[in-house]
Design an enzyme around this catalytic site. Structure first.
Site, mmCIF file in Angstrom:
data_model
loop_
_atom_site.group_PDB
_atom_site.id
_atom_site.type_symbol
_atom_site.label_atom_id
_atom_site.label_comp_id
_atom_site.label_asym_id
_atom_site.label_seq_id
_atom_site.Cartn_x
_atom_site.Cartn_y
_atom_site.Cartn_z
ATOM 1 N N SER A 381 0.785 -1.229 0.000
ATOM 2 C CA SER A 381 0.000 0.000 0.000
ATOM 3 C C SER A 381 0.817 1.278 0.000
ATOM 4 C CB SER A 381 -0.935 0.012 1.209
ATOM 5 O OG SER A 381 -0.196 -0.033 2.424
ATOM 6 N N LYS A 440 -12.007 -1.085 1.662
ATOM 7 C CA LYS A 440 -11.303 -0.291 0.647
ATOM 8 C C LYS A 440 -12.117 -0.290 -0.644
ATOM 9 C CE LYS A 440 -6.851 -0.539 2.906
ATOM 10 N NZ LYS A 440 -7.371 -0.976 4.202
ATOM 11 N N THR A 469 -14.925 -12.297 19.282
ATOM 12 C CA THR A 469 -15.273 -10.974 18.763
ATOM 13 C C THR A 469 -16.704 -10.965 18.247
ATOM 14 O OG1 THR A 469 -12.992 -10.555 18.086
ATOM 15 C CG2 THR A 469 -14.669 -9.179 17.093
ATOM 16 N N THR A 470 -17.448 -9.946 18.598
ATOM 17 C CA THR A 470 -18.800 -9.786 18.071
ATOM 18 C C THR A 470 -18.754 -9.734 16.547
ATOM 19 O OG1 THR A 470 -19.497 -8.592 20.047
ATOM 20 C CG2 THR A 470 -20.834 -8.298 18.073
ATOM 21 N N THR A 555 4.152 4.509 9.757
ATOM 22 C CA THR A 555 3.633 3.889 8.537
ATOM 23 C C THR A 555 4.741 3.697 7.511
ATOM 24 O OG1 THR A 555 1.530 5.007 8.979
ATOM 25 C CG2 THR A 555 1.841 4.074 6.783
#
Length: 629
Positions: A381, A440, A469-470, A555
């Site tokens: 990315s 995305k 996890t829900t 990043t």
């Protein structure tokens, strides 16, 4: 809390809930069965100690109106002297008959409140508590909506905590402030831009520059910052063009996606109700997983709350399913992959980015009998590079490895059906597991993995990020399924997206801007300095109403700060030219050299725009039929 009763004739009806001033008990049933309520003690003695009768009164139909006979129903809203008895403000004429209550203090609620059915303020003697004696509703929430002003929140101090402890030798406050100061001084401090996406107007977004002043003041030593601050007020309500969104195709605005989400919301409500294992598995999830299996031509799919969680949890689960596994990871892999491999505590080897020779060298040194997984991405990315998927699969075959491919920045964008680079190159069957995202190109939210059914069955059974996890809300799953289904059959968005990317890259290059040449849809513009990157971003936002967020550490490495441009099918010719012209103006104003000399006269045949200073006009042509979706 206590239950208030109304006596109508000989029938006792439970009407509503009020805060009882005579007890601190939280259980209304306990109150009724006790001798703490003077009203029940005098008016309904048989009710006390009779649980069957009390339970029968706990019915919704019995709560339609408040008690008219209980003088204590609104005691906490009473208007009485400090030494006087409580007085119900709606029944002030009976105050003389009310008995004094020992130990009861009148609450200091201050000024009166507005009744929901009134246009003027209620008398001050009504009080301003949560119960309105006229409308018999909880009104504090309505009052807050009508008067959004909030008292200032108390400032929390680490030093205050340290002062309450027996020993304090470490200053938490000083260390936190030091860390923030270092981030701001280096230009790596991140400021959120609160821009509101406008339905049907992508890539435009509306918002204010309230945080620009704070961000600009943190950037010292630049004369042009003052101009950015001066223009803040005038631009506070303007619309901005977003050039860094990951909604690559604008599918977050697509009518099919919105319609599917609306329908699921009406049918199933907001939340999923739990994890997939406990009450949280819906037909929408099954539909979405079937669409994903078709998209990637795999046996099964497994959806997660995000692709970060999908990568992290799946890689950890692989280490549980395959004891002794060795991971081989590309040096450019996403943080979620790095976290998953690290958290798995499995043996790992890092090969240089896209360097298959280095990868083979590491594979050759590994135990031939050990299970091995090569983890890499299709589109990286930040760099915009594309992984050598076919070559890596050749090595996997040669050294008996599984392959795990992250197609997050490729799904929806590449291939005849939007399955990513593997779809484009016709090699999806050679990759064992593929991860992707709905956040995305698909324009919604969530992540997933696809692969062989038995492998995914084992992973879902041990993956903590899946089990605990829900699950995705039904509306999100329905919207994602609609987006995947549409892009699996439509190439219109992909074709227009490619046109915009090629045209934008050509203009930026012709203008001499430091565009990093990449084979993907991502257009990095190299800056190389965090402070300068933040300054240019602020100027674009305040002067030109263009939003591009700086990309900095962690990043990307320090010294590789950049802008990451992501043209979409919804960016018009005018928007593209405005972007390039704004960057040229700022580059020249700040004295940043451009690679090529400036020439005048670049004009798009499909748009009217301001004079664009750019070289090599003949090399930049406008695609036929180029227009916004």
């Amino acid at each position: 809390q206590g239950e208030v009763l109304a006596l109508v004739g000989s029938e006792v009806k439970l009407m509503a809930v009020a805060k009882c001033p005579f007890t601190k008990m939280s259980n209304g049933l306990t109150l009724f069965m006790s001798n703490a309520c003077p009203y029940l003690r005098s008016q309904a003695p048989k009710l006390q100690g009779n649980p069957n009768l009390i339970r029968s009164l706990h019915q919704p139909a019995m709560k339609e109106m408040f008690v008219e006979t209980c003088p204590f129903a609104h005691t906490l809203m009473a208007d009485a002297g400090e030494d006087g008895p409580p007085v119900c403000p709606m029944r002030r004429g009976r105050a003389a008959a009310l008995p004094a209550v020992e130990g009861l203090k009148r609450p200091a609620w201050g000024a009166g409140h507005l009744h929901p059915d009134a246009k003027v303020a209620a008398p001050a003697e009504h009080g301003a508590g949560p119960y309105c004696p006229k409308c018999v509703h909880l009104v504090d929430a309505k009052e807050r909506r009508a008067n959004p002003a909030r008292p200032a929140l108390p400032r929390y101090s680490f030093e205050g905590v340290a002062a309450r402890r027996k020993t304090s030798g470490y200053s938490y406050e000083a260390q936190v402030n030091k860390t923030l100061g270092e981030l701001k001084e280096s230009g790596q401090y991140r400021v959120f831009r609160h821009l509101k996406r406008e339905r049907g107007n992508f890539p435009r977004a509306a918002g204010s520059l309230e945080d620009l002043e704070r961000g600009a003041r943190d950037t010292a030593g630049a004369a042009t910052v003052a101009e950015a601050e001066a223009e803040q007020a005038a631009a506070a309500k303007d619309s901005y063009t977003v050039w860094c969104s990951n909604d690559y195709l604008g599918m977050g605005q697509h009518p099919k996606v919105l319609e599917a989400m609306h329908q699921a919301l009406e049918e199933s409500g907001a939340g999923s109700g739990g994890t997939r294992n406990i009450a949280g598995s819906h037909p929408y999830h099954q539909q979405l997983e079937e669409e994903l299996a078709l998209l990637h031509e795999k046996e099964a799919a497994l959806i997660y709350g995000s692709c970060y969680v999908a990568n992290d949890s799946t890689l950890q689960a692989i280490a549980k399913v395959l004891p002794g596994v060795i991971f081989f990871s590309d040096a450019g892999n996403h943080a979620s992959i790095i976290a998953g491999i690290r958290n798995s505590r499995a043996e790992k080897h890092i090969f240089r980015h896209n360097d298959t020779a280095h990868l083979e060298e590491l594979l050759r040194q590994a135990d031939p009998a050990a299970p091995k997984v090569i983890v890499f991405e299709s589109v990286y990315s930040m760099e915009g590079t594309i992984g050598p998927i076919g070559e890596i699969c050749d090595l996997a075959d040669r050294y008996n490895c599984l392959t795990f491919l992250d197609e997050v920045h490729a799904v929806g964008l590449y291939g005849e059906h939007g399955g990513g680079i593997t779809d484009r190159d016709g090699i999806a069957d050679r990759v064992d597991m593929i991860s992707g995202t709905f956040g995305k190109a698909f324009g919604v939210y969530g992540g997933y993995v696809v692969g062989r059914s038995n492998l995914l069955d084992a992973i879902r059974s041990v993956s903590a990020g899946f089990i605990f996890t829900t699950s995705l809300p039904p509306a999100i799953a329905a919207g994602a399924a609609a987006s995947v289904a549409h892009l699996r059959c439509s190439n219109v968005e992909r074709g227009q997206h490619e046109e915009r990317v090629d045209y934008t890259r050509a203009l930026l290059t012709a203008a001499g801007l430091p565009v990093v040449d990449t084979p993907s849809h991502i257009i990095p513009v190299h800056i190389g300095d965090a402070v300068r990157c933040k300054l240019i971003s602020d100027l674009l936002l305040s002067r030109y109403k263009i939003y591009i967020q700086p990309i900095n550490y962690p990043t990307v490495p320090v010294g590789q700060e950049r802008f990451r441009l992501t043209p979409s099918p919804c960016h018009t010719v005018e928007m593209i030219h405005e972007l390039v012209e704004a960057l040229v103006d700022i580059w020249d104003e700040l004295g940043i050299s451009r690679e090529s000399p400036c020439l005048d006269g670049l004009v798009s045949p499909a748009a009217t725009h301001r004079d664009m200073r750019s070289p090599d006009v003949a090399s930049v042509t406008h695609p036929a039929g180029f227009q916004a979706v």
